[in-house]
Enzyme design. Structure first.
Site, short mmCIF file in Angstrom:
data_model
loop_
_atom_site.label_atom_id
_atom_site.label_comp_id
_atom_site.label_asym_id
_atom_site.label_seq_id
_atom_site.Cartn_x
_atom_site.Cartn_y
_atom_site.Cartn_z
N LYS A 116 -5.99 -0.48 3.22
CA LYS A 116 -4.92 -1.17 2.50
C LYS A 116 -4.97 -0.90 1.00
CE LYS A 116 -3.98 -4.93 5.74
NZ LYS A 116 -4.73 -4.38 6.87
N HIS A 235 -2.15 -16.43 9.93
CA HIS A 235 -1.64 -15.08 9.65
C HIS A 235 -1.37 -14.27 10.91
CE1 HIS A 235 -2.61 -16.00 5.52
NE2 HIS A 235 -3.86 -16.23 5.86
N GLU A 288 1.80 -3.75 3.93
CA GLU A 288 1.00 -2.77 4.64
C GLU A 288 1.90 -1.99 5.58
OE1 GLU A 288 -1.92 -4.76 7.00
OE2 GLU A 288 -0.46 -5.94 8.11
N ASN A 290 1.77 -0.51 9.52
CA ASN A 290 1.08 -0.41 10.80
C ASN A 290 1.49 0.90 11.46
OD1 ASN A 290 -0.41 -2.95 11.01
ND2 ASN A 290 1.60 -3.89 10.96
N ARG A 292 1.55 2.38 14.25
CA ARG A 292 1.56 2.27 15.72
C ARG A 292 2.80 1.50 16.14
NH1 ARG A 292 0.52 -3.10 15.90
NH2 ARG A 292 -0.97 -3.97 14.43
#
Length: 662
Positions: A116, A235, A288, A290, A292
């Protein structure tokens, strides 16, 4: 296109990939750990290969074993699903070296976005808006606290290699920073093998909005609009929807462009999600990426009419993206709820056990169910306790909300505790129904979410009848279904015996008296007037006339628990056994038990401490998350049976505890 692929995953995502492959005529190879030998994804695949013991580190995270399985089966490609090895750059490289296609982005893109801190620096260069914070390498606790002090509280500590809500803590003042940091780092080490963190400004009343992106190997990148994933706990996403309520065309275009720019900056290929934090004033910041397929991808599929797994397969095979940006449009509204085996009344503690009874909504053009389990399967402590994803679609948000309420009411689960009731209350809150969304919605609606669905008074009579006519699991050893010893109707020669049942639902307790009679039952609650109930019980269904109304319910018994499933959802009652409970209370007196297998992370009070009910006593790590176990009553902690670092089994005594005034 591929002829055969291996799916390096388990559960509902493995089953989801198999469904698309079957439609496209692609053979599938499943892999499984010892715990998943009889799992649904194994039963659905064309082939299945064992890869090791139950712990993920010894099976689903073993890249070498999975690659050998692919080679031996003749699979041309590997679909990693999400989690496990899906964002492991080393695994993507190993696939390429072995001559097996990795159905995902290139290793360089995974590596660029996987850290990150490094990703933030890259996005800054690409002109993507960033949240103020510290993303550097200095991990000294006092230095990080100094950075947090300079940023200004509240701040968010995040595992640099993290995801799925693990290794994240909100911190509201400097005094709490060091302890929160230590907890984050422990969780990050356990989940990702990396305790590096970053510290960011926590945006007040933020919305979590993510953009689905897709790229091919010919340089084309598109976005498939946004999903709102603001409703979270710890979260972790609970409800997702698409499109995001209140999204303007201008903001959608700006966020879509930023997401595509982020994907282009790393040469992205395949399915990915760029996640943003959006503030109430309309600003948005890169959080961020991801690299995928996301758990919540079905809502995007519903509103765009696409199959994103099919897109993944085509792109991985070297084909062009199926659609250009101008060919993509939003149709209607979709919602997704994650049905988990967890107890909302006990801090969402995961629930493990066998699914003795499982009925999920019937699928249609409006309702989709993605699941990795069937009745008779077991929710184990080794993996995520998801039972199913419920996805609904309709022409607008209001209609989709009604669909979701009905889908949740149609869920019937016996054998584990689920969050179905919590989800129904959540969907019905004023904040969610009116689209007043932000990541603190669950905390803000605590009062509404804590209240159980109101049960009708007549349900007590149905529960008492169900307790009489159903057979507890512990009493069903006889295989002869016609055996008179299995009958639970209180029959006696010449008459029917009265059954007296102490029942409890929530905080309420009543004693009910049930007498079977011709065509039904007589039911009396406490000292009230007895009710005449006519009807029948057959194949698990109660169909009765009570107080001039016809009532229907599915009735199930799991030892002391009686479940009623009606059009209004699930109602659970406990049948008390005063003698048995007295013996159990004597056996368990003075102890706090482990609710599931796990590792002791910390003990939080000194032996001899007097504590009040709810005081945190032990931190237990299970299913890659930390769970705090609290004092069950006011009393004294005499000592601990296990210390930090020790593994404990389900039901193990953890604390010697004496109840009494603190």
């Amino acid at each position: 296109m591929f002829n055969k692929i291996l799916i390096a995953n388990r559960g509902e995502i493995a089953c989801r990939v198999i469904a698309t492959c079957r439609r496209l005529g692609i053979a599938t190879v499943a892999v499984y750990s010892d715990a998943d030998r009889n799992a649904r994804h194994v039963r659905l695949a064309d082939e299945a290969i064992a890869i090791g013991p139950a712990p993920a580190a010894e099976s689903y995270l073993r890249a070498d074993v999975i690659l050998e399985a692919a080679r031996s089966s003749g699979a041309q490609a590997i679909h990693p699903g999400y989690g496990f090895l899906s964002e492991n750059a080393g695994f993507a490289e190993a696939c390429a070296t072995a001559g097996i296609v990795f159905i995902g982005p290139p290793a360089s893109a995974i590596r660029a976005m996987g850290d990150k801190s490094a990703a933030k620096a890259l996005m800054q260069q690409a002109g993507v808006p960033l949240t103020p914070g510290y993303h550097g390498d200095n991990q000294d606790p006092q230095f990080l606290r100094g950075q947090a002090d300079a940023i200004g509280y509240p701040v968010l500590i995040k595992a640099s290699a993290g995801g799925g809500g693990k290794g994240m803590r909100r911190v509201d003042d400097s005094a709490a920073f060091i302890e929160a940091l230590a907890s984050c780092q422990r969780e990050a080490r356990s989940a990702f093998g990396n305790d590096h963190v970053l510290v960011e400004k926590y945006v007040l009343r933020p919305r979590h909005i993510e953009i689905q992106v897709f790229g091919d190997s010919h340089g084309n990148v598109v976005h498939l609009f946004e999903r709102d994933c603001s409703v979270q706990r710890r979260h972790q996403k609970v409800l997702e929807e698409a499109p995001a309520p209140g999204m303007t065309a201008e903001r959608r275009a700006a966020m879509g462009k930023a997401a595509v720019d982020a994907a282009r900056a790393v040469g992205y290929v395949g399915a990915g999600t760029v996640e943003f934090i959006a503030s109430p004033d309309g600003d948005f910041y890169f959080m961020e990426m991801n690299t995928r397929l996301q758990v919540e991808h079905p809502v995007t599929e519903f509103i765009t009419g696409t199959d994103l797994v099919a897109w993944q397969l085509r792109v991985a095979a070297g084909q062009l993206l199926p659609k250009r940006q101008e060919e993509l449009a939003i149709h209607g509204h979709a919602l997704e709820a994650r049905l988990y085996a967890e107890d909302a009344d006990k801090g969402f503690l995961p629930s493990i056990g066998t699914l003795r009874h499982l009925r999920l909504p019937v699928e249609s053009a409006h309702v989709r169910v993605d699941t990795g389990v069937e009745q008779g399967d077991t929710i184990t402590p080794f993996y995520d306790p998801m039972i199913a994803k419920l996805i609904v679609w309709d022409v607008d948000r209001a209609a989709a909300l009604r669909r979701m309420q009905q889908a949740l009411a149609d869920c019937q689960v016996v054998g584990v505790t689920t969050n179905a009731g919590f989800l129904r209350r959540l969907v019905g809150t004023g904040s969610f129904s009116q689209a007043k969304l932000d990541t603190a919605l669950i905390e803000r609606e605590q009062e509404a979410l804590a209240a159980p669905l109101a049960g009708e008074e007549s349900l007590w009579a149905l529960a008492a009848i169900a307790a009489v006519v159903t057979t507890p699991e512990s009493a069903s050893d006889s295989r002869d279904t016609q055996s008179p010893w299995r009958a639970q109707d209180g029959w006696r020669i010449g008459t029917a015996a009265a059954r007296v049942l102490p029942l409890q639902q929530g905080e309420r307790q009543h004693t009910l008296r049930v007498v079977a009679q011709a065509g039904g039952w007589q039911v009396q609650r406490d000292d009230e007037l007895a009710l005449q109930v006519t009807g029948r019980f057959a194949n698990g269904q109660l169909d009765v006339q009570l107080d001039g109304r016809r009532m229907r319910a599915t009735a199930q018994r799991d030892d002391a628990q009686v479940y009623l499933f009606t059009t209004h959802g699930q109602h659970r009652f406990t049948v008390h056994d005063p003698v048995g409970e007295s013996e159990q209370a004597s056996a368990d007196a003075g102890s706090l038990l482990a609710p599931m297998p796990g590792k002791i992370v910390a003990t939080l009070v000194e032996p001899g401490s007097k504590v009040s009910r709810g005081t945190p006593l032990v931190v237990l790590e299970a299913m890659k998350m930390e769970h705090t176990l609290a004092a069950p009553a006011d009393g004294t902690v005499h000592g601990f049976r296990a210390k930090a670092g020790e593994q404990v089994g389900d039901g193990a005594v953890l604390v010697d505890f004496e109840a009494g005034g603190a």
